[in-house]
Design a protein around this motif. Structure first.
Motif, short mmCIF file in Angstrom:
data_model
loop_
_atom_site.label_atom_id
_atom_site.label_comp_id
_atom_site.label_asym_id
_atom_site.label_seq_id
_atom_site.Cartn_x
_atom_site.Cartn_y
_atom_site.Cartn_z
N GLU A 1 58.79 18.57 99.70
CA GLU A 1 59.61 19.67 99.18
C GLU A 1 59.98 19.37 97.73
OE1 GLU A 1 64.00 21.33 100.12
OE2 GLU A 1 62.67 21.01 101.82
N PRO A 2 59.88 20.38 96.82
CA PRO A 2 60.19 20.14 95.41
C PRO A 2 61.66 19.78 95.20
CG PRO A 2 59.18 22.30 95.73
CD PRO A 2 59.43 21.72 97.08
N ILE A 3 61.89 18.98 94.19
CA ILE A 3 63.24 18.58 93.83
C ILE A 3 63.89 19.68 92.99
CG2 ILE A 3 64.59 16.94 92.45
CD1 ILE A 3 62.45 14.87 93.07
N SER A 4 65.16 19.97 93.25
CA SER A 4 65.91 20.88 92.40
C SER A 4 67.23 20.21 92.05
CB SER A 4 66.13 22.24 93.06
OG SER A 4 66.92 22.08 94.20
N VAL A 5 67.77 20.56 90.89
CA VAL A 5 68.99 19.95 90.39
C VAL A 5 69.95 21.05 89.99
CG1 VAL A 5 69.96 18.47 88.58
CG2 VAL A 5 67.68 17.98 89.51
N ALA A 6 71.24 20.86 90.30
CA ALA A 6 72.29 21.78 89.87
C ALA A 6 73.42 20.95 89.29
CB ALA A 6 72.79 22.63 91.02
N ALA A 7 74.02 21.43 88.18
CA ALA A 7 75.11 20.71 87.55
C ALA A 7 76.08 21.70 86.92
CB ALA A 7 74.58 19.76 86.49
N ASP A 8 77.35 21.37 86.98
CA ASP A 8 78.39 22.13 86.29
C ASP A 8 78.95 21.24 85.20
OD1 ASP A 8 78.28 24.42 87.94
OD2 ASP A 8 79.50 23.41 89.45
N PHE A 9 79.20 21.79 84.03
CA PHE A 9 79.79 20.99 82.96
C PHE A 9 80.57 21.87 82.00
CE2 PHE A 9 75.52 22.11 81.67
CZ PHE A 9 75.64 22.48 80.34
N THR A 10 81.44 21.23 81.23
CA THR A 10 82.19 21.92 80.18
C THR A 10 81.72 21.38 78.83
OG1 THR A 10 83.99 20.34 80.25
CG2 THR A 10 84.22 22.28 81.64
N PHE A 11 81.97 22.13 77.77
CA PHE A 11 81.51 21.71 76.45
C PHE A 11 82.50 22.18 75.39
CE2 PHE A 11 79.41 25.54 77.86
CZ PHE A 11 79.66 26.44 76.83
N GLU A 12 82.55 21.43 74.31
CA GLU A 12 83.36 21.74 73.13
C GLU A 12 82.47 21.53 71.91
OE1 GLU A 12 86.61 22.70 73.18
OE2 GLU A 12 86.71 22.52 75.36
N GLY A 13 82.56 22.40 70.92
CA GLY A 13 81.83 22.21 69.67
C GLY A 13 80.32 22.17 69.81
N LEU A 14 79.77 22.84 70.81
CA LEU A 14 78.33 22.86 71.04
C LEU A 14 77.65 23.70 69.97
CD1 LEU A 14 75.97 22.08 72.91
CD2 LEU A 14 76.45 24.17 74.20
N GLU A 15 76.70 23.13 69.25
CA GLU A 15 76.00 23.82 68.17
C GLU A 15 74.76 24.52 68.72
OE1 GLU A 15 75.45 20.69 65.28
OE2 GLU A 15 77.43 21.10 64.44
N LEU A 16 74.94 25.77 69.13
CA LEU A 16 73.85 26.52 69.78
C LEU A 16 72.68 26.77 68.84
CD1 LEU A 16 75.92 29.09 71.84
CD2 LEU A 16 74.78 27.01 72.64
N HIS A 17 72.92 26.91 67.55
CA HIS A 17 71.82 27.15 66.62
C HIS A 17 70.84 25.98 66.61
CE1 HIS A 17 75.12 25.31 64.35
NE2 HIS A 17 74.19 24.74 63.60
N ARG A 18 71.30 24.79 66.94
CA ARG A 18 70.39 23.64 67.02
C ARG A 18 69.57 23.69 68.32
NH1 ARG A 18 71.76 19.44 63.27
NH2 ARG A 18 73.72 19.93 62.25
N LEU A 19 70.20 24.14 69.40
CA LEU A 19 69.48 24.24 70.67
C LEU A 19 68.38 25.30 70.62
CD1 LEU A 19 72.35 24.08 73.32
CD2 LEU A 19 70.65 22.33 72.80
N PHE A 20 68.64 26.36 69.85
CA PHE A 20 67.69 27.47 69.78
C PHE A 20 67.03 27.57 68.40
CE2 PHE A 20 70.72 28.61 73.11
CZ PHE A 20 69.83 28.73 74.16
N ALA A 21 66.79 26.43 67.77
CA ALA A 21 66.13 26.40 66.47
C ALA A 21 64.80 27.14 66.56
CB ALA A 21 65.91 24.96 66.02
N GLY A 22 64.55 28.00 65.59
CA GLY A 22 63.33 28.78 65.58
C GLY A 22 63.44 30.10 66.32
N ARG A 23 64.50 30.26 67.12
CA ARG A 23 64.70 31.51 67.86
C ARG A 23 65.85 32.32 67.30
NH1 ARG A 23 63.51 30.04 74.10
NH2 ARG A 23 61.43 29.22 73.75
N LEU A 24 66.65 31.70 66.46
CA LEU A 24 67.74 32.40 65.77
C LEU A 24 67.44 32.36 64.28
CD1 LEU A 24 70.84 30.87 67.59
CD2 LEU A 24 69.91 33.16 67.89
N PRO A 25 67.93 33.35 63.52
CA PRO A 25 67.71 33.29 62.07
C PRO A 25 68.22 31.96 61.51
CG PRO A 25 68.57 35.43 62.71
CD PRO A 25 68.64 34.55 63.93
N PRO A 26 67.48 31.34 60.59
CA PRO A 26 67.84 30.00 60.11
C PRO A 26 69.18 29.93 59.38
CG PRO A 26 65.97 30.90 58.89
CD PRO A 26 66.24 31.84 60.02
N ASP A 27 69.68 31.01 58.82
CA ASP A 27 70.96 30.99 58.11
C ASP A 27 72.15 31.23 59.03
OD1 ASP A 27 69.56 30.59 55.78
OD2 ASP A 27 69.54 32.70 55.24
#
Length: 186
Positions: A1-27
């Motif tokens: 049976e395939p492995i699946s993973v689930a996780a809950d977490f909180t975040f502060e100051g997460l820089e989403l533009h870095r996570l989606f580099a190339g998918r958001l306008p660079p400026d």
């Protein structure tokens, strides 16, 4: 049976533009705080994110969430749900999704200085612009259509023009290829 993973977490100051580099306008810089649920199984990644705080900035112009929002990620595509943003002369509602391509709708009033990353023909802007836009294409080649309304003085600098254009009022219709001027006073 395939492995699946689930996780809950909180975040502060997460820089989403870095996570989606190339998918958001660079400026565009996007930071966030909130909570997320991440589920992964072979061949599928899924995340549901509740933003308590979300801020976006283009140069010196910044906006923040008016109320908490929910965003989801499914196999590389982000569904924004409804984001109500305000700040620096901007009050807008943003809806839609993006991944390899953009499918976004923006309604409200924006400070013209935040528009250049989304409208390639615009180099700079200052002043409030109202209206509704649909943005499609890719982060590198966005295409906008809709209408723009100017009821207060605005200064714009278009690419390939050496001078700013000052507009007192205007009603403009944008297509992916041109701009129709319905009314203009400058």
């Amino acid at each position: 049976e395939p492995i699946s993973v689930a996780a809950d977490f909180t975040f502060e100051g997460l820089e989403l533009h870095r996570l989606f580099a190339g998918r958001l306008p660079p400026d565009l810089a996007v930071t966030a705080a909130g909570a997320a649920t991440l589920r992964w199984s072979p061949g599928a990644t899924r995340a549901d994110v509740r933003f308590r705080e979300l801020g976006a900035a283009v140069g010196v112009h910044a906006v923040e969430l008016v109320a908490p929002a929910r965003v989801s990620l499914r196999d590389g595509r982000v569904d924004l749900g409804i984001l109500d943003l305000a700040g620096d002369g901007t009050r807008v509602t943003l809806r839609g999704s993006f991944g390899d391509d953009l499918d976004l709708t923006l309604r409200g009033t924006v400070e013209a200085g935040v528009l250049p990353p989304f409208l390639p023909l615009l180099a700079q802007g200052r002043g409030p612009i109202g209206g509704a836009l649909v943005v499609r294409g890719t982060a590198d080649a966005p295409r906008a259509r809709g209408n723009l309304i100017i009821n207060e003085p605005v200064e714009l600098r278009f690419r390939n023009l050496r001078r700013d254009i000052q507009i007192r009022s205007a009603d403009l219709r944008l297509s992916e290829d041109d701009v129709e001027i319905v009314a203009l006073a400058g």
